[in-house]
Design a protein around this motif. Structure first.
Motif, PDB file in Angstrom:
ATOM      1  N   GLN A 166      -4.216  12.934   1.017  1.00 36.75           N
ATOM      2  CA  GLN A 166      -3.826  11.883   0.069  1.00 36.75           C
ATOM      3  C   GLN A 166      -4.431  12.055  -1.320  1.00 36.75           C
ATOM      4  OE1 GLN A 166      -4.579   8.027   1.812  1.00 36.75           O
ATOM      5  NE2 GLN A 166      -3.298   8.425   3.595  1.00 36.75           N
TER       6      GLN A 166
ATOM      7  N   PHE B  98      -3.915  13.327  -5.166  1.00 37.26           N
ATOM      8  CA  PHE B  98      -2.877  13.671  -6.131  1.00 37.26           C
ATOM      9  C   PHE B  98      -3.260  14.996  -6.765  1.00 37.26           C
ATOM     10  CE2 PHE B  98      -1.190  13.257 -10.580  1.00 37.26           C
ATOM     11  CZ  PHE B  98       0.148  13.394 -10.248  1.00 37.26           C
TER      12      PHE B  98
ATOM     13  N   LYS C 256       2.984  16.157   0.468  1.00 36.35           N
ATOM     14  CA  LYS C 256       4.232  15.565  -0.003  1.00 36.35           C
ATOM     15  C   LYS C 256       4.563  16.051  -1.411  1.00 36.35           C
ATOM     16  CE  LYS C 256       3.749  11.371   2.787  1.00 36.35           C
ATOM     17  NZ  LYS C 256       2.819  12.038   3.706  1.00 36.35           N
TER      18      LYS C 256
ATOM     19  N   ASN D 283       5.736  15.499  -8.298  1.00 33.47           N
ATOM     20  CA  ASN D 283       4.436  14.919  -7.976  1.00 33.47           C
ATOM     21  C   ASN D 283       3.985  15.436  -6.613  1.00 33.47           C
ATOM     22  OD1 ASN D 283       4.500  12.723 -10.240  1.00 33.47           O
ATOM     23  ND2 ASN D 283       6.465  12.563  -9.198  1.00 33.47           N
ATOM     24  N   TYR D 284       2.802  16.059  -6.592  1.00 37.00           N
ATOM     25  CA  TYR D 284       2.322  16.732  -5.394  1.00 37.00           C
ATOM     26  C   TYR D 284       1.129  15.985  -4.798  1.00 37.00           C
ATOM     27  CZ  TYR D 284       5.103  20.701  -7.079  1.00 37.00           C
ATOM     28  OH  TYR D 284       6.125  21.515  -7.514  1.00 37.00           O
ATOM     29  N   LEU D 285       1.215  15.717  -3.496  1.00 43.06           N
ATOM     30  CA  LEU D 285       0.124  15.083  -2.764  1.00 43.06           C
ATOM     31  C   LEU D 285      -0.345  16.014  -1.655  1.00 43.06           C
ATOM     32  CD1 LEU D 285       1.555  11.464  -2.305  1.00 43.06           C
ATOM     33  CD2 LEU D 285      -0.035  12.262  -4.063  1.00 43.06           C
TER      34      LEU D 285
ATOM     35  N   CYS E 108       4.161   7.838  -5.791  1.00 49.22           N
ATOM     36  CA  CYS E 108       3.277   8.433  -4.787  1.00 49.22           C
ATOM     37  C   CYS E 108       2.922   7.428  -3.699  1.00 49.22           C
ATOM     38  CB  CYS E 108       2.015   8.966  -5.457  1.00 49.22           C
ATOM     39  SG  CYS E 108       2.284  10.435  -6.484  1.00 49.22           S
TER      40      CYS E 108
ATOM     41  N   ARG F  23       4.667   7.256 -11.855  1.00 46.57           N
ATOM     42  CA  ARG F  23       4.297   8.311 -10.909  1.00 46.57           C
ATOM     43  C   ARG F  23       3.313   7.786  -9.861  1.00 46.57           C
ATOM     44  NH1 ARG F  23       3.160  13.667 -14.403  1.00 46.57           N
ATOM     45  NH2 ARG F  23       3.704  14.681 -12.426  1.00 46.57           N
TER      46      ARG F  23
END
Length: 248
Positions: free
Chosen positions: A135, A137, A117, A129-131, A104, A100
């Protein structure tokens, strides 16, 4: 076709996943060879550069025989974890899987700056996976992938068969048990992903969505949303992290 590995500036990145091991050989930033390896014997027989700089992302046990073989071939390889130096200011917790982290970084490298993202990887499990735009996480989610869902239906019932999925996806409504199971899994995953993308974009209209992983090809054309499909997103992220560490 054989590849000349005598040149310098070669990088080998290895994604040791639950189901298979994916290997990318890069010349500087260009992917010149890739392998999808299923067994220890296949890894031994694979032609790989011996003296290249290498990085490993693994979700396997340290006692896994294939993982041991990889480390024997590349004893000086970087092993990615949450403490590895990254080319971005993003931080991860100790529980975050190396795969992960690489995903990212791959998305940050490929996408626009200052943009939220969502990175979706469809493999043995499906990871979300969320950004954030700055930037960070934010976190994510994990759900069963295609194979795991089909095996679970067989394992926890008395009569449902064990089905090995191929590339033929049936219509959503069918009469046979086998097609019912495949339909339930495929369209269930499709709806799950569509729902997550929709909710994320509702809160972040300018966000970018990436789709990758071994099963992503079944879903590329099923969403109404704009997505970036990249089967090598993880390998590219590993390559970027490796080159960053080599420059320190």
């Amino acid at each position: 076709m054989s590849v000349d590995f005598s040149e310098k500036n070669l990088f080998v990145v290895i994604d040791a996943g639950n189901t298979s091991v994916k290997i990318g050989v890069y010349k500087n930033e260009d992917l010149i060879k890739s392998h999808d390896i299923q067994s220890e014997a296949e890894f031994i027989a694979t032609d790989l550069p011996k003296n290249a700089l290498a990085m490993i992302s693994s979700v396997r046990s340290s006692t896994d025989r294939l993982f041991i073989r990889i480390q024997e071939k590349y004893p000086d390889a970087y092993v990615l974890n949450h403490e590895t130096a990254l080319p971005y200011r993003i931080k991860f917790g100790a529980e975050t899987g190396a795969d992960r982290i690489a995903l990212c970084v791959g998305a940050l490298r490929s996408g626009l700056a200052d943009t939220p993202k969502l990175i979706i990887a469809v493999g043995t499990c499906i990871t979300y996976n969320y950004l954030s735009a700055d930037q960070n996480f934010i976190g994510g989610a994990i759900s069963p992938g295609y194979k795991m869902r089909l095996e679970a239906m067989h394992h926890f019932t008395g009569k449902l068969p064990l089905i090995h999925l191929n590339d033929d996806i049936p219509e959503e409504v069918n009469r046979t048990t086998q097609h019912n199971m495949i339909s339930g899994v495929h369209y269930g995953i499709q709806d799950e992903i569509e729902g997550r993308i929709g909710r994320f974009l509702k809160e972040n209209p300018k966000a970018e969505v990436f789709l990758t992983g071994g099963g992503h090809f079944r879903l590329v054309n099923t969403t109404k949303y704009k997505i970036f499909a990249d089967p090598n997103l993880l390998l590219n992220g590993l390559r970027f992290i490796l080159q960053h560490n080599c420059s320190l």
